[in-house]
Write a protein that holds these residues in place. Sequence first.
Motif, PDB file in Angstrom:
ATOM      1  N   GLY A 224       0.785  -1.226   0.000  1.00  0.00           N
ATOM      2  CA  GLY A 224       0.000   0.000   0.000  1.00  0.00           C
ATOM      3  C   GLY A 224       0.817   1.276   0.000  1.00  0.00           C
ATOM      4  N   HIS A 225       2.149   1.161   0.083  1.00  0.00           N
ATOM      5  CA  HIS A 225       2.977   2.359   0.149  1.00  0.00           C
ATOM      6  C   HIS A 225       3.348   2.862  -1.244  1.00  0.00           C
ATOM      7  CE1 HIS A 225       3.332   2.343   4.461  1.00  0.00           C
ATOM      8  NE2 HIS A 225       3.644   1.057   4.440  1.00  0.00           N
ATOM      9  N   VAL A 226       3.616   4.144  -1.309  1.00  0.00           N
ATOM     10  CA  VAL A 226       3.908   4.798  -2.589  1.00  0.00           C
ATOM     11  C   VAL A 226       5.289   5.446  -2.577  1.00  0.00           C
ATOM     12  CG1 VAL A 226       3.229   6.680  -4.138  1.00  0.00           C
ATOM     13  CG2 VAL A 226       1.483   5.209  -3.116  1.00  0.00           C
ATOM     14  N   ILE A 227       5.486   6.400  -1.675  1.00  0.00           N
ATOM     15  CA  ILE A 227       6.705   7.202  -1.664  1.00  0.00           C
ATOM     16  C   ILE A 227       7.976   6.350  -1.481  1.00  0.00           C
ATOM     17  CG2 ILE A 227       7.918   9.120  -0.578  1.00  0.00           C
ATOM     18  CD1 ILE A 227       5.400   9.871  -2.182  1.00  0.00           C
ATOM     19  N   PRO A 228       8.021   5.400  -0.509  1.00  0.00           N
ATOM     20  CA  PRO A 228       9.267   4.637  -0.348  1.00  0.00           C
ATOM     21  C   PRO A 228       9.620   3.818  -1.577  1.00  0.00           C
ATOM     22  CG  PRO A 228       7.511   3.705   0.985  1.00  0.00           C
ATOM     23  CD  PRO A 228       7.009   5.010   0.486  1.00  0.00           C
ATOM     24  N   LEU A 271      17.051   1.247   5.346  1.00  0.00           N
ATOM     25  CA  LEU A 271      17.039   2.685   5.583  1.00  0.00           C
ATOM     26  C   LEU A 271      15.744   3.353   5.110  1.00  0.00           C
ATOM     27  CD1 LEU A 271      18.602   5.208   6.493  1.00  0.00           C
ATOM     28  CD2 LEU A 271      19.525   5.365   4.154  1.00  0.00           C
ATOM     29  N   ILE A 272      15.439   3.235   3.819  1.00  0.00           N
ATOM     30  CA  ILE A 272      14.283   3.945   3.256  1.00  0.00           C
ATOM     31  C   ILE A 272      12.995   3.514   3.950  1.00  0.00           C
ATOM     32  CG2 ILE A 272      12.924   4.334   1.166  1.00  0.00           C
ATOM     33  CD1 ILE A 272      15.526   3.824  -0.415  1.00  0.00           C
ATOM     34  N   GLY A 273      12.782   2.191   4.040  1.00  0.00           N
ATOM     35  CA  GLY A 273      11.564   1.674   4.675  1.00  0.00           C
ATOM     36  C   GLY A 273      11.427   2.075   6.126  1.00  0.00           C
ATOM     37  N   PRO A 274      12.463   1.811   6.950  1.00  0.00           N
ATOM     38  CA  PRO A 274      12.357   2.164   8.370  1.00  0.00           C
ATOM     39  C   PRO A 274      12.150   3.662   8.624  1.00  0.00           C
ATOM     40  CG  PRO A 274      14.096   0.567   8.043  1.00  0.00           C
ATOM     41  CD  PRO A 274      13.627   0.975   6.678  1.00  0.00           C
ATOM     42  N   VAL A 275      12.836   4.512   7.855  1.00  0.00           N
ATOM     43  CA  VAL A 275      12.669   5.954   8.038  1.00  0.00           C
ATOM     44  C   VAL A 275      11.230   6.346   7.750  1.00  0.00           C
ATOM     45  CG1 VAL A 275      13.251   8.209   7.068  1.00  0.00           C
ATOM     46  CG2 VAL A 275      15.067   6.581   7.608  1.00  0.00           C
ATOM     47  N   PHE A 276      10.700   5.787   6.666  1.00  0.00           N
ATOM     48  CA  PHE A 276       9.323   6.105   6.312  1.00  0.00           C
ATOM     49  C   PHE A 276       8.360   5.551   7.349  1.00  0.00           C
ATOM     50  CE2 PHE A 276       5.363   5.639   3.966  1.00  0.00           C
ATOM     51  CZ  PHE A 276       5.284   6.879   3.328  1.00  0.00           C
ATOM     52  N   SER A 277       8.659   4.366   7.872  1.00  0.00           N
ATOM     53  CA  SER A 277       7.804   3.754   8.886  1.00  0.00           C
ATOM     54  C   SER A 277       7.767   4.599  10.155  1.00  0.00           C
ATOM     55  CB  SER A 277       8.312   2.347   9.199  1.00  0.00           C
ATOM     56  OG  SER A 277       7.483   1.718  10.140  1.00  0.00           O
ATOM     57  N   THR A 278       8.902   5.151  10.538  1.00  0.00           N
ATOM     58  CA  THR A 278       8.955   6.022  11.716  1.00  0.00           C
ATOM     59  C   THR A 278       8.110   7.273  11.498  1.00  0.00           C
ATOM     60  OG1 THR A 278      11.191   5.254  12.219  1.00  0.00           O
ATOM     61  CG2 THR A 278      10.488   7.333  13.225  1.00  0.00           C
TER      62      THR A 278
END
Length: 638
Positions: A224-228, A271-278
């Motif tokens: 469901g994610h877009v930006i990452p 990196l990308i996923g975890p940062v976005f998740s936070t």
Amino acid sequence: MAMDYAKCAKEIFDAVGGRSNLVSAAHCATRLRLVTVDNSKIDMKKLENIDGVKGVFSNNGQLQLIIGTGTVNKVYDEFLKVSGMTAATKEEVKAAAVAKQPVFKRMIKALGDVFVPILPAIVASGLMMGLVEALGKAMPAFAGSDWYGILDLFSNTAFTFLPILIAVSAARVFGGNIFLGAVIGMIMIHPNLINAWSVASMDAADIPVWHLFGFSIRQVGYQGHVIPVIIAVWIMCKLENWLHKHVPEMIDLFVTPLCTVLITGFLTIGLIGPVFSTAETYVLEFASWIITVGHGIGAMIMGAIYPLTVVCGIHHMYNVIEAGMLASDGVNIWMPIASAANFAQGAACLAVGLKARNYKTKSISIPSALSAALGITEPAIFGVNLRFMKPLVCGMAGGAVGALLGSIFHIGATSYGVTGIPGFLTTLDYSAQYAIMLAVSFAVAFALTWFTWKEDPEDAKVTAAKTDDAPTAEPTATEETAEEVTVDGTAKKLYAPIQGTIVPRNEIPDDTFAAGVLGNGVGIDPEEGVVVAPFDGEISSVTDTKHAIGITGPADMEVLIHVGVDTVNMKGDGFELLVEEGQKVKAGQKLMTFDIAKIKAAGYSPVAAVLLTNSDDYPEFKVVKTGKTQRLEEVFTV
């Protein structure tokens, strides 16, 4: 008197500010296309008065000078000589023009470019998902049936695997290998990872992690994610292209893909996923807090910014908030906020669809608006509203007003996961208030969009084509008989080169053609994809993109046959030229075939412009045919 091409080119060169103010130059069938460094250095008045320049306008970062078929290529050759520039393709000029735009505009354009190709899949799934969910709520027996199960499978597939669709499209836009892009998308939703929509209901201690490079990486997917996904693929493409340039050719085939996937994969998961998740966590906590802010102000704020969270791909996580509300109070007050926001975005999208003349914009906007009314807004937001920006903002305003009303009315739902029209099934005790809220959201967003959004003039040229046009470029029975018609190919007449319906020149869906800048004539809405010679003559010019032909004939008539509007962008796909420059032809001889269905599918009008480019030399010019025409019927005389 013959035109002095070198003089024209030199005057254009001087008027645009010389070599230091030029980025690139190219030409199409009728126009010289330039990208300049500083538009303030251009002497527009001088440009417009140059002998041979029939019009000047700027669009999407390009300076376009209308010169005419059979002439623009000669002026272009002289322009390259005087400027010292090398030839550029139209795509290179387009890319140079885009590069001049502000970073924010380029980012928005990139998002639009990524989503437009995958919109058919999202629209189909969105409509089906809304209908299936509505039927399931209305008929509990159906919700437990095998039919519901398989239709639910069909409807949610595009959203379940959305990161893969986005990754493939993003790789195409950013110039990478689309299959490597697909791999990155698959990594992000691999079945070995915990589904992103399930994480919210789990305790943090129960989420498995990997311990790599001294860091803990959660084994969580990004459904469901877009930006990452877009960020990850952008990095992948940059890395892949860098490796192609630096890795020796003999080992490039396996080293580049291997390194690209490994490095991008680690960066994405680590990196990308975890940062976005936070970032998601903070947004959700903020959303939970803000809707409790007094007197509906918080609800109004969330109604406005809800579409932005859809852009970030975190709106699915709101189910956690809704589930918590139902568990504590038995009433879900978040649902009206989401419904108002979604309905307003659908209204803004519908306003664009009804107001736009561009065929492709219409074909995307109207079904996307219906999808939004059923609660699935991705097609409307990504395909239309975000692309044009003003509709997105107008929709946010409508969502804000609607959410405020919903809070004032104390509307509550008995379930979650359903918004828009299907939401009536979960707001039975507030049906009247819910209807008022949706109506107000719709009215505000629609009205604001209708009065503030204006279609780009270049987009408006591509009008909706008639649906009864024949979808084939194959020869027909008419084609065989048309060439048996006897005509005087040497008379001062032009015979119809295409079978179809004649369109008055001023109704040709291209501002330049319609205004008569390139000469008088007619348009022909084609019924078959065949172009024949309108008289005995000589092919004076053909385009690399095969969509336009110049032909000279009796009494020095110079005619342009330009098939479709903006079909230069199709780069020859769907067109086949049967003649070459300098070739002598007879009236009725086939010059070109084209695929009407492909032109329409690409979002362009198939209307062909048939123009006498030197009509000023013929004061007796007269159109003698209107309505339906067969090939080789007399159309105009001089």
